[in-house]
Enzyme design. Structure first.
Site, mmCIF file in Angstrom:
data_model
loop_
_atom_site.group_PDB
_atom_site.id
_atom_site.type_symbol
_atom_site.label_atom_id
_atom_site.label_comp_id
_atom_site.label_asym_id
_atom_site.label_seq_id
_atom_site.Cartn_x
_atom_site.Cartn_y
_atom_site.Cartn_z
ATOM 1 N N GLY A 158 -0.400 -4.303 11.605
ATOM 2 C CA GLY A 158 0.961 -4.558 9.905
ATOM 3 C C GLY A 158 1.748 -3.716 9.613
ATOM 4 N N GLN A 159 2.108 -3.986 7.986
ATOM 5 C CA GLN A 159 3.367 -2.797 7.758
ATOM 6 C C GLN A 159 3.177 -3.838 6.232
ATOM 7 O OE1 GLN A 159 7.149 -3.091 9.442
ATOM 8 N NE2 GLN A 159 7.465 -1.269 8.553
ATOM 9 N N GLY A 160 2.884 -2.261 5.516
ATOM 10 C CA GLY A 160 2.980 -2.489 3.724
ATOM 11 C C GLY A 160 3.681 -0.862 3.611
ATOM 12 N N GLY B 36 3.296 2.197 4.634
ATOM 13 C CA GLY B 36 3.618 2.486 6.573
ATOM 14 C C GLY B 36 3.144 1.727 7.209
ATOM 15 N N ASP C 97 -8.315 0.404 -6.555
ATOM 16 C CA ASP C 97 -7.582 -0.576 -6.099
ATOM 17 C C ASP C 97 -8.156 -1.406 -5.383
ATOM 18 O OD1 ASP C 97 -5.104 -1.872 -5.556
ATOM 19 O OD2 ASP C 97 -4.407 -1.088 -4.195
ATOM 20 N N LYS D 285 -3.233 3.983 10.636
ATOM 21 C CA LYS D 285 -2.181 3.764 10.308
ATOM 22 C C LYS D 285 -1.434 4.797 9.624
ATOM 23 C CE LYS D 285 -3.372 3.972 5.209
ATOM 24 N NZ LYS D 285 -3.848 3.552 4.558
#
Length: 611
Positions: free
Chosen positions: A312-314, A317, A430, A333
């Site tokens: 995955g990516q966000g 990073g 969060d 990560k």
């Protein structure tokens, strides 16, 4: 117990003396060597002419020359003599027969090889492009640049020097170009290495070092995703001394086990046995989590196989799948290099390094190598909760009401641990479906502590210089102090919003709905609950209706506008574990501001601590 141990002793001894040998090497793949005293050749290597061609892994070719010396063959036609092979550390020491490995550099293509050249600091040597020049010694000052290769000189009064093709900083006034080298390990030409004739190559796959460290064999297995498997080495392939040693250990182990069984039996009769056992189990539970390890950037590249599989990516990073040396899967990560990233990195490591709970993602290790930062977590195959409550393009991933209730209870227990179970209180800030990961059994684990804050349990509020969190889950007091001070109740609010999303299977703010009255889902669901109307979800029986109603009531209690009106996470856990009939519908959290202001006690202020 004694009879069972005796049967175990007979089986163990039979295996030790070779009466019932375990699975062995494939036919024709027994360890061998070119001559006495030469390195032993076994998987992943294959010795041409003495072992079957399928005994090794591709690229791990060895042979014997006319002097019976062991030779490593590298693409395309480089041959180096093998001095030593370390199968545990996965390293092979080589040297050139003529003392000048640089003679073979034009024939070397490292990109086609499974090996990496290790520098003197045991890091991979970078591949670069170089150009070789033949120079006269008229300019003696140029010779002192220390980038010459003396073993390549073929004429009196001349010497060979190199220059990095990417930089070309060398003075070439008295030189002529001889050859270009492509993708050559920098260490083979760098200062201090050109006079050396001993080099170490390392390989990362297949990672048989794990088997070797356990004194087991390693063999090819094309049906295994890793391409290899460990196995117990049969005694018949060991020497007489080793056989006697294992037989002695077997007999000693039997008598040790026999004596231990008597001690355990007597101890079992003791009145305090159950209490002692309970303490031991508690001790093991408390200390089963490992302390996070520190990795270098080279380790991170090896673990992820050069970042091969992206998960995955966000904005933070990119996450890659990796494997540790013991075949344990991890999620790595790799953090972006931008301003503010340092604070999130410190938050995550300092917070998760002290957390040991079944409902919180375990931090296996971290990397802080120059500008490279990464976090290594346990790998959770079912991704995030978001995937199972917000279906994409009409996909239905509904887990069932019983499992949703278990997940909600697990998340609540995890947050309660963060608030009360640690030495210092940890505020996550969060909590949302994207940050709840699911293991292979769909047990929830809280992740992503980049926005977390630590505070003392004696303090009830924290100060902030700026709001933090994700819109839709941020508590009102985080955005405006008119609603009260920021505290652990802010996490309760985020949890409540997530609960309502789990019940409704949709975002709490959804601009795609047909009726504007349903845009803010929490207010819509409260009105339906208050009027006793159906919540608009697929309910199959009365038990499902009770679970949906319980989750809804707990969620609405948790999103009350003022922090003091929300329950603690301990109370939330009790409500989720209790019966829905014992729950009361909370006050309307969406009443007018005047009504809410009238409900406020005179003193709602909480002491504040600094960040």
């Amino acid at each position: 117990m004694v009879i069972i141990l005796f049967h175990f002793f007979l089986l163990y001894t039979a295996a030790a003396v070779g009466l019932s040998p375990p699975p062995t090497y494939p036919n024709g793949c027994q360890p061998t060597r070119c001559k006495r005293g030469a390195p032993s050749v076994r998987f992943p290597f294959q010795l041409k002419g003495r072992q079957h061609e399928n005994c090794g892994s591709p690229g791990f070719n060895l042979s014997c020359n006319n002097k019976n010396q062991t030779v490593l063959e590298l693409p395309k036609s480089v041959k180096l003599l093998v001095k030593r092979i370390d199968y545990v550390k996965q390293m092979i020491q080589v040297y050139a027969e003529d003392g000048c490995v640089q003679n073979q550099l034009p024939n070397l293509t490292m990109s086609l090889s499974p090996f990496n050249l290790l520098s003197d600091s045991y890091y991979y040597s970078e591949l670069r492009n170089f150009t070789l020049f033949e120079c006269s010694d008229e300019d003696q000052s140029d010779y002192s640049n220390d980038n010459s290769i003396s073993c390549l000189s073929s004429k009196p009064g001349f010497y060979v020097k190199y220059t990095d093709s990417d930089y070309a900083r060398t003075d070439l006034l008295h030189c002529r170009k001889t050859i270009d080298l492509k993708e050559v390990p920098h260490a083979l030409l760098s200062s201090g290495w050109t006079g050396s004739n001993n080099f170490y190559f390392n390989w990362s796959r297949p990672s048989c070092g794990y088997c070797e460290a356990r004194h087991q064999g390693c063999r090819r297995n094309d049906t295994n995703p890793s391409g290899f498997e460990c196995f117990v080495i049969p005694i018949k392939h060991m020497g007489t001394r080793t056989k006697l040693m294992i037989s002695g250990i077997s007999i000693a182990s039997f008598f040790l086990a026999l004596g231990l069984s008597v001690v355990l039996y007597v101890h079992h009769l003791h009145k305090k046995e159950k209490d002692a056992q309970r303490k031991i189990e508690q001790f093991l539970e408390d200390y089963k989590a490992l302390k996070p390890s520190r990795y270098s950037y080279a380790d991170i590249k090896r673990i992820t196989f050069d970042f091969k599989e992206k998960l995955g990516q966000g904005g933070y990073g990119t996450v890659f799948k990796g494997t540790l040396s013991n075949d344990v899967s991890v999620a790595v990560k790799l953090l972006n290099n931008f301003k503010g990233n340092g604070e999130e990195f410190i938050n995550e490591v300092s917070s998760m390094g002290r957390i040991h709970h079944v409902n919180v993602t375990r931090l296996v290790g971290f990397c802080a190598d120059g500008y490279n930062r990464a976090l290594v977590y346990e790998y959770l195959p079912n991704e995030s909760l978001e995937k199972f409550i917000f279906g994409d393009k009409g996909e239905n991933h509904f887990l069932g009401w019983e499992k949703l209730h278990e997940i909600a209870l697990g998340i609540a227990k995890g947050i309660e641990y963060l608030h009360q179970g640690c030495e210092q209180r940890i505020l996550h800030f969060d909590i949302k479906p994207h940050n709840i990961l699911l293991d292979q059994h769909f047990n929830p684990k809280i992740s992503d502590f980049g926005l977390a804050k630590l505070c003392s349990k004696e303090q009830s509020a924290v100060s902030m210089t700026a709001a933090r969190g994700t819109m839709g889950y941020i508590a009102p007091e985080v955005l405006s102090r008119n609603f009260g001070n920021v505290s652990y109740k802010s996490d309760v609010y985020s949890f409540g919003m997530m609960l309502l999303e789990m019940v409704g299977g949709r975002k709490n703010i959804d601009v795609k709905v047909e009726h504007m009255s349903q845009v803010y889902f929490p207010e819509w669901v409260y009105n339906r609950l208050d009027k006793g109307e159906a919540l608009g979800m697929s309910i199959e029986n009365e038990e499902h209706d009770k679970i949906a109603k319980k989750l809804t009531i707990v969620g609405l209690w948790s999103i009350q506008w003022y922090p003091v009106d929300r329950p603690s996470m301990k109370s939330v856990v009790q409500m989720l574990e209790g019966e829905v009939e014992h729950l009361t519908v909370p006050p309307n959290p969406f009443a007018s501001k005047d009504e809410m202001r009238a409900k406020l006690p005179i003193n709602r202020e909480l002491p504040t601590i600094s960040e």
